[in-house]
Design a protein around this motif. Structure first.
Motif, PDB file in Angstrom:
ATOM      1  N   HIS A 276      26.070  95.980  56.943  1.00 29.14           N
ATOM      2  CA  HIS A 276      25.823  94.486  56.915  1.00 29.14           C
ATOM      3  C   HIS A 276      25.847  94.254  58.495  1.00 29.14           C
ATOM      4  N   ASP A 277      24.779  93.707  59.077  1.00 30.06           N
ATOM      5  CA  ASP A 277      24.688  93.402  60.555  1.00 30.06           C
ATOM      6  C   ASP A 277      25.254  91.846  60.616  1.00 30.06           C
ATOM      7  N   HIS A 278      25.617  91.482  61.586  1.00 30.86           N
ATOM      8  CA  HIS A 278      26.195  90.234  62.007  1.00 30.86           C
ATOM      9  C   HIS A 278      25.959  89.760  63.280  1.00 30.86           C
ATOM     10  N   ARG A 279      25.162  88.936  63.714  1.00 29.33           N
ATOM     11  CA  ARG A 279      25.016  88.604  65.276  1.00 29.33           C
ATOM     12  C   ARG A 279      26.012  87.384  65.482  1.00 29.33           C
ATOM     13  N   ILE A 280      26.728  87.660  66.636  1.00 27.13           N
ATOM     14  CA  ILE A 280      27.614  86.978  67.340  1.00 27.13           C
ATOM     15  C   ILE A 280      26.977  86.205  68.302  1.00 27.13           C
ATOM     16  N   VAL A 281      27.466  84.798  67.849  1.00 22.93           N
ATOM     17  CA  VAL A 281      26.613  83.764  68.873  1.00 22.93           C
ATOM     18  C   VAL A 281      27.690  82.952  69.450  1.00 22.93           C
ATOM     19  N   ALA A 282      27.297  82.469  70.803  1.00 22.08           N
ATOM     20  CA  ALA A 282      28.221  81.696  71.501  1.00 22.08           C
ATOM     21  C   ALA A 282      27.985  80.129  71.061  1.00 22.08           C
ATOM     22  N   GLU A 283      28.945  79.210  71.633  1.00 21.82           N
ATOM     23  CA  GLU A 283      28.782  77.783  71.408  1.00 21.82           C
ATOM     24  C   GLU A 283      27.521  77.345  71.746  1.00 21.82           C
ATOM     25  N   ASP A 284      26.920  77.853  72.829  1.00 23.47           N
ATOM     26  CA  ASP A 284      25.747  77.347  73.426  1.00 23.47           C
ATOM     27  C   ASP A 284      24.347  77.778  72.775  1.00 23.47           C
TER      28      ASP A 284
ATOM     29  N   THR B  48      23.702  81.218  72.578  1.00 23.82           N
ATOM     30  CA  THR B  48      23.337  82.548  73.387  1.00 23.82           C
ATOM     31  C   THR B  48      23.983  83.748  72.456  1.00 23.82           C
ATOM     32  N   VAL B  49      23.498  84.906  72.251  1.00 24.79           N
ATOM     33  CA  VAL B  49      23.625  85.908  71.516  1.00 24.79           C
ATOM     34  C   VAL B  49      24.976  86.563  72.717  1.00 24.79           C
ATOM     35  N   VAL B  50      26.070  86.934  72.030  1.00 33.80           N
ATOM     36  CA  VAL B  50      26.963  87.615  72.636  1.00 33.80           C
ATOM     37  C   VAL B  50      26.952  89.196  72.323  1.00 33.80           C
ATOM     38  N   GLY B  51      26.768  89.226  70.907  1.00 36.53           N
ATOM     39  CA  GLY B  51      26.438  90.728  70.556  1.00 36.53           C
ATOM     40  C   GLY B  51      26.300  90.818  69.131  1.00 36.53           C
ATOM     41  N   HIS B  52      26.452  91.856  68.707  1.00 35.48           N
ATOM     42  CA  HIS B  52      26.506  92.326  67.134  1.00 35.48           C
ATOM     43  C   HIS B  52      27.609  93.109  66.610  1.00 35.48           C
ATOM     44  N   ILE B  53      27.884  92.926  65.305  1.00 36.32           N
ATOM     45  CA  ILE B  53      28.647  93.628  64.584  1.00 36.32           C
ATOM     46  C   ILE B  53      28.098  94.411  63.462  1.00 36.32           C
ATOM     47  N   ARG B  54      28.226  95.374  63.146  1.00 33.29           N
ATOM     48  CA  ARG B  54      27.949  96.271  62.201  1.00 33.29           C
ATOM     49  C   ARG B  54      28.871  96.906  61.383  1.00 33.29           C
TER      50      ARG B  54
ATOM     51  N   TRP C 250      30.108  97.879  67.354  1.00 32.50           N
ATOM     52  CA  TRP C 250      29.978  96.911  68.118  1.00 32.50           C
ATOM     53  C   TRP C 250      28.818  97.097  69.040  1.00 32.50           C
ATOM     54  N   SER C 251      28.140  96.189  69.482  1.00 38.59           N
ATOM     55  CA  SER C 251      26.956  96.197  70.219  1.00 38.59           C
ATOM     56  C   SER C 251      26.897  94.954  71.179  1.00 38.59           C
ATOM     57  N   PRO C 252      27.035  95.241  72.455  1.00 39.66           N
ATOM     58  CA  PRO C 252      26.997  93.930  73.352  1.00 39.66           C
ATOM     59  C   PRO C 252      25.531  93.440  73.243  1.00 39.66           C
ATOM     60  N   LYS C 253      25.158  92.268  73.706  1.00 37.03           N
ATOM     61  CA  LYS C 253      23.750  91.867  73.518  1.00 37.03           C
ATOM     62  C   LYS C 253      22.862  92.567  74.205  1.00 37.03           C
ATOM     63  N   SER C 254      21.906  92.698  74.062  1.00 40.09           N
ATOM     64  CA  SER C 254      20.672  93.537  74.720  1.00 40.09           C
ATOM     65  C   SER C 254      21.055  94.921  75.062  1.00 40.09           C
TER      66      SER C 254
END
Length: 64
Positions: free
Chosen positions: A11-19, A21-27, A35-39
């Motif tokens: 299961h993949d989850h995108r971690i998004v900041a309050e503004d 923007t994507v911070v990273g991804h957790i699988r 964990w994968s940092p954004k981009s």
């Protein structure tokens, strides 16, 4: 014909900041957490055992 549902391998989850923007991804996988940092094109991971130990040692106790 015997069709069946096949469970997801992860299961993949995108971690998004309050503004927004994507911070990273957790699988989340049965064998561990990645964990994968954004981009980034790389993943960093821990086994379930190591992740559990890290959470008990460093995590904050939560109520359900």
């Amino acid at each position: 014909m015997n069709n069946k549902f096949e469970p997801s391998k992860y299961h993949d989850h995108r971690i998004v900041a309050e503004d927004g923007t994507v911070v990273g991804h957790i699988r989340v996988k049965p064998s561990g957490v990645l964990w994968s940092p954004k981009s980034a094109k790389v993943w960093y991971g821990l086994s379930v055992e190591k992740f559990g130990g890290l959470m008990v040692e460093k995590g904050k106790r939560q109520k359900k």
